[in-house]
Design a protein around this motif. Structure first.
Motif, mmCIF file in Angstrom:
data_model
loop_
_atom_site.group_PDB
_atom_site.id
_atom_site.type_symbol
_atom_site.label_atom_id
_atom_site.label_comp_id
_atom_site.label_asym_id
_atom_site.label_seq_id
_atom_site.Cartn_x
_atom_site.Cartn_y
_atom_site.Cartn_z
ATOM 1 N N LEU A 61 -4.208 0.667 -0.509
ATOM 2 C CA LEU A 61 -5.714 0.742 0.204
ATOM 3 C C LEU A 61 -5.468 -0.101 1.418
ATOM 4 C CD1 LEU A 61 -8.078 0.541 -2.915
ATOM 5 C CD2 LEU A 61 -7.182 2.600 -1.699
ATOM 6 N N GLU A 62 -6.075 0.104 2.557
ATOM 7 C CA GLU A 62 -6.340 -0.349 3.646
ATOM 8 C C GLU A 62 -7.633 -0.233 4.189
ATOM 9 O OE1 GLU A 62 -3.134 -2.107 7.177
ATOM 10 O OE2 GLU A 62 -3.096 0.069 6.874
ATOM 11 N N ASN A 63 -8.485 -1.229 4.809
ATOM 12 C CA ASN A 63 -9.838 -1.091 5.199
ATOM 13 C C ASN A 63 -10.495 -0.260 4.229
ATOM 14 O OD1 ASN A 63 -9.250 -2.537 7.658
ATOM 15 N ND2 ASN A 63 -8.142 -0.943 8.272
ATOM 16 N N MET A 74 4.996 -4.912 5.843
ATOM 17 C CA MET A 74 3.425 -5.064 5.778
ATOM 18 C C MET A 74 2.780 -6.419 5.453
ATOM 19 S SD MET A 74 1.714 -1.176 5.247
ATOM 20 C CE MET A 74 2.898 -0.991 3.898
ATOM 21 N N ILE A 75 3.621 -7.021 4.258
ATOM 22 C CA ILE A 75 3.121 -8.069 3.376
ATOM 23 C C ILE A 75 3.800 -9.083 2.864
ATOM 24 C CG2 ILE A 75 0.715 -6.809 2.725
ATOM 25 C CD1 ILE A 75 2.256 -6.584 -0.077
ATOM 26 N N GLY A 76 5.386 -8.826 3.086
ATOM 27 C CA GLY A 76 6.403 -9.751 2.688
ATOM 28 C C GLY A 76 6.434 -9.405 1.308
ATOM 29 N N VAL A 77 7.766 -10.144 0.751
ATOM 30 C CA VAL A 77 8.291 -10.055 -0.530
ATOM 31 C C VAL A 77 7.226 -10.639 -1.663
ATOM 32 C CG1 VAL A 77 10.141 -10.286 -2.133
ATOM 33 C CG2 VAL A 77 10.425 -9.750 0.247
ATOM 34 N N PHE A 116 -2.884 1.711 -10.516
ATOM 35 C CA PHE A 116 -3.264 0.451 -9.577
ATOM 36 C C PHE A 116 -3.475 0.748 -8.157
ATOM 37 C CE2 PHE A 116 -0.829 -3.708 -7.519
ATOM 38 C CZ PHE A 116 -1.871 -4.145 -7.401
ATOM 39 N N ASP A 117 -4.658 0.238 -7.749
ATOM 40 C CA ASP A 117 -4.935 0.065 -6.350
ATOM 41 C C ASP A 117 -4.669 -1.108 -5.565
ATOM 42 O OD1 ASP A 117 -6.184 2.623 -6.468
ATOM 43 O OD2 ASP A 117 -8.314 1.818 -6.666
ATOM 44 N N PHE A 118 -3.460 -0.970 -4.817
ATOM 45 C CA PHE A 118 -3.007 -2.068 -4.190
ATOM 46 C C PHE A 118 -3.719 -2.310 -2.993
ATOM 47 C CE2 PHE A 118 1.399 -4.353 -3.859
ATOM 48 C CZ PHE A 118 0.908 -5.089 -2.751
ATOM 49 N N ASP A 119 -4.374 -3.373 -2.764
ATOM 50 C CA ASP A 119 -5.525 -3.777 -1.568
ATOM 51 C C ASP A 119 -4.351 -4.557 -0.716
ATOM 52 O OD1 ASP A 119 -7.082 -4.777 0.227
ATOM 53 O OD2 ASP A 119 -8.741 -4.891 -1.258
ATOM 54 N N ALA A 139 -3.917 -8.821 -0.030
ATOM 55 C CA ALA A 139 -2.576 -9.224 -0.277
ATOM 56 C C ALA A 139 -2.184 -10.167 1.077
ATOM 57 C CB ALA A 139 -1.423 -8.371 -0.273
ATOM 58 N N ARG A 140 -2.900 -9.705 2.267
ATOM 59 C CA ARG A 140 -2.543 -10.307 3.673
ATOM 60 C C ARG A 140 -3.337 -11.718 3.803
ATOM 61 N NH1 ARG A 140 -3.107 -5.195 6.124
ATOM 62 N NH2 ARG A 140 -1.175 -4.116 6.506
ATOM 63 N N SER A 141 -4.540 -11.798 3.095
ATOM 64 C CA SER A 141 -5.388 -12.825 3.291
ATOM 65 C C SER A 141 -4.949 -14.215 2.883
ATOM 66 C CB SER A 141 -6.730 -12.615 2.679
ATOM 67 O OG SER A 141 -6.580 -12.617 1.383
ATOM 68 N N GLU A 142 -5.401 -15.100 3.581
ATOM 69 C CA GLU A 142 -5.050 -16.421 3.480
ATOM 70 C C GLU A 142 -6.170 -17.086 2.709
ATOM 71 O OE1 GLU A 142 -3.235 -18.642 6.748
ATOM 72 O OE2 GLU A 142 -1.448 -17.246 6.599
ATOM 73 N N SER A 143 -6.699 -16.599 1.623
ATOM 74 C CA SER A 143 -7.804 -17.222 0.787
ATOM 75 C C SER A 143 -7.749 -17.161 -0.558
ATOM 76 C CB SER A 143 -9.070 -16.349 1.251
ATOM 77 O OG SER A 143 -8.858 -14.981 0.578
ATOM 78 N N SER A 144 -8.760 -17.975 -1.337
ATOM 79 C CA SER A 144 -8.626 -18.113 -2.662
ATOM 80 C C SER A 144 -8.791 -16.687 -3.461
ATOM 81 C CB SER A 144 -9.665 -19.077 -3.211
ATOM 82 O OG SER A 144 -10.832 -18.711 -2.800
ATOM 83 N N ASP A 145 -9.221 -15.914 -2.743
ATOM 84 C CA ASP A 145 -9.443 -14.475 -3.214
ATOM 85 C C ASP A 145 -7.975 -13.779 -3.281
ATOM 86 O OD1 ASP A 145 -12.029 -14.557 -3.382
ATOM 87 O OD2 ASP A 145 -12.442 -13.640 -1.470
ATOM 88 N N ASN A 146 -7.052 -14.234 -2.810
ATOM 89 C CA ASN A 146 -5.619 -13.612 -2.792
ATOM 90 C C ASN A 146 -5.106 -14.445 -4.026
ATOM 91 O OD1 ASN A 146 -3.006 -13.120 -2.494
ATOM 92 N ND2 ASN A 146 -2.930 -13.229 -0.332
ATOM 93 N N PRO A 147 -4.563 -13.938 -4.862
ATOM 94 C CA PRO A 147 -4.236 -14.761 -6.037
ATOM 95 C C PRO A 147 -2.627 -15.176 -5.831
ATOM 96 C CG PRO A 147 -4.121 -12.087 -6.396
ATOM 97 C CD PRO A 147 -5.045 -12.321 -5.393
#
Length: 548
Positions: A368-370, A392-395, A411-414, A418-426
């Motif tokens: 998924l993107e946007n 797209m997102i690195g290893v 599995f929905d892969f967001d 995965a790109r975000s630099e935030s605490s929401d990105n595990p």
């Protein structure tokens, strides 16, 4: 021995001393979700109710009356609800896990088994006819992680890739290369009906035409054989390169062709005949798989003498058995669900226990993107490949996200997450915890504080610090449980919980404070947390950065 195991053994000793039952079932010790219930709890009294034919609260009281609190490092014990037993531990003993971690370092969480079970994990095994796709990325991530976890838990693990370099698909690959070869020599394109039209095939054909125009004069069978070998070699070289970049390593690359050359296909057939499971009908040779819960019997040799796909697969598993593996684990794509029973049945026909084979099915991944599904690569306009995902997102993010969910769920892969630099990105959240600890340790060193095992840690009493230590203490049991249940998702779940516990502690307590003794203790504690976090990240082949 860690505190949790120590408590478990003390409970078992108490059950034995109280003479509640003759044979003691496995005692489970858990960390309660509600910290007000204590540091650990057990439902042992309730699991013993039927065996002992007693009220669970009475059993719980008998356990409490007979437990050696000092040996178990227990401070307080209480009964809750229908018979849960809750334990509050001596905080000084809980803090001792720090010394355990810093002594074992990269081996903290590792288990050594006296007689290690030999396990063969076969995964990916994509046909060498094109690029690896998103489904293969999930299969690779789960397979590699499962192998890491089981190895860490004391199993003797072998990682294997089965190269499908025989059969119709490879013949079609060779004929497709031949078609592109003659096209490059100026002849009309004569692509077979089931041919491969990928860019790779055109490149191989043009390269061969340029370097070996004399191949056109070879007998067709010889030319096809040569193109088959060259095509498989080219595709496998590319495939191995992509897997290596994705941090996937194999101990063995097993060739299907070798089964024909070694005679193992004939050996497996003979074995099943001797065991009485082969029969002839309708001009074909059949395997009686219905004797082993399959819904119908299966053809092995067709009327024209050619083998079905099943026969070499049976020979391959016969080879696995002959190599002495105790457990065979296969990771298959979602389209292989119907293959499970017949493959397990074939083990039975070979005289083996069908349960020796475990098959995990990888459910589908949706990118998924946007908020919308991504089906095509922006770069090529074709299906998204493993290489596209890495670009797209690195290893790190790709490996982490691919194992966050159970394999039996879609599995929905967001990609945006995965790109975000935030605490929401595990994965960012976990790596940031490690980098933050490294930063604190650097600051501590600048202030003259070192990681010194001579420093005492029994002064740690902060509530968030003790919760963090309990989380560190859980790691060996998390690894053991993930290995036994083949549940790779438990490791990223644990990583997230450990990172969350650290962030919570960091926000509540100053590590480099005015109390020098407490600072020294906290430095030891966060180094133990850092080491545990690094060990857990290593199990999923994700890096533990020192700076971010």
């Amino acid at each position: 021995m860690n505190l949790k195991q120590q408590l478990k053994e003390a409970i078992e000793a108490a059950i034995k001393k109280a003479d509640i039952v003759e044979e003691i079932p496995e005692v489970k010790v858990e960390v309660p979700k509600d910290k007000n219930n204590g540091d650990f709890s057990t439902n042992a009294a309730m699991t013993l109710t039927k065996l002992a034919r007693k009220n669970p609260r009475d059993i719980a009281q008998a356990i409490i009356d007979n437990i050696d609190k000092k040996a178990a490092s227990v401070k307080e014990i209480s009964i809750a609800g229908p018979g849960f037993i809750n334990f509050k531990m001596e905080t000084a003993e809980l803090a001792n896990v720090i010394y355990t971690v810093l002594d074992k370092k990269e081996n903290y969480g590792r288990t050594a088994q006296e007689s290690a079970e030999k396990v063969l994990i076969e995964f990916v095994s994509a046909n060498p006819t094109g690029d690896l796709h998103i489904g293969h990325a999930r299969n690779a991530s789960v397979g590699a992680t499962l192998a890491n976890i089981m190895d860490f838990a004391g199993y003797d693990v072998t990682r294997e890739y089965y190269i499908n370099d025989a059969g119709n698909q490879i013949n079609n690959l060779a004929k497709s290369i031949e078609a592109r070869y003659f096209e490059a020599l100026g002849e009309e394109l004569n692509m077979p009906e089931d041919g491969y039209n990928g860019k790779d095939i055109k490149v191989i054909g043009e390269k061969l035409a340029s370097e070996h125009p004399e191949y056109k004069d070879l007998e067709e069978a010889e030319r096809i054989s040569k193109f088959r070998d060259l095509g498989v070699e080219y595709e496998m070289r590319k495939l191995k390169g992509d897997l290596e970049e994705f941090r996937i390593k194999f101990d063995n690359w097993f060739s299907e062709t070798s089964l024909y050359e070694s005679g193992e296909i004939d050996e497996a057939m003979t074995k099943m005949k001797e065991n009485g499971y082969i029969f002839e009908a309708d001009d074909a040779t059949w395997l009686r798989t219905t004797d082993f819960k399959d819904d119908k019997d299966r053809v092995l040799v067709k009327g024209d003498g050619t083998l079905t796909y099943l026969m070499p697969d049976i020979a391959y598993h016969y080879d696995k058995v002959e190599r002495g593996f105790d457990k065979l684990i296969n990771l298959f794509g979602a389209d292989h669900h119907g293959y499970i029973n017949r493959l397990k049945a074939s083990l039975g026909a070979l005289g083996e226990n069908p349960d020796k084979l475990e098959i995990q099915i990888m459910q589908l991944v949706r990118l998924l993107e946007n908020g919308e599904e991504v089906k095509m690569s922006k770069r090529t306009g074709k299906a998204v490949t493993l290489r596209d995902l890495i670009d797209m997102i690195g290893v790190d993010a790709a490996r982490y996200f691919m194992i966050m969910r159970s394999t039996d769920t879609h599995f929905d892969f967001d990609l945006d997450l995965a790109r975000s630099e935030s605490s929401d990105n595990p994965v960012y959240y976990a790596q940031y915890a490690h980098a933050r600890i490294c930063s604190i340790l650097r600051q501590a060193k600048e202030q003259g504080f070192e990681v010194d095992l001579q420093n005492p840690v029994d002064i740690i009493e902060n509530e968030q610090a003790l919760e963090l230590l309990k989380k560190v203490l859980e790691f060996p049991n998390i690894v053991k449980g993930a290995a036994e249940s083949r549940a790779t998702q438990r490791i990223p779940n644990y990583i997230h919980d450990l990172a969350a516990s650290f962030h919570k502690f960091y926000n509540a307590e100053k590590v480099l404070g005015e109390n020098a003794d407490k600072t020294r203790a906290y430095i030891l504690m966060i180094e133990a947390v850092r080491q545990t976090l690094e060990n857990a990240l290593r199990l999923i082949d994700v890096s533990a950065p020192e700076k971010m």
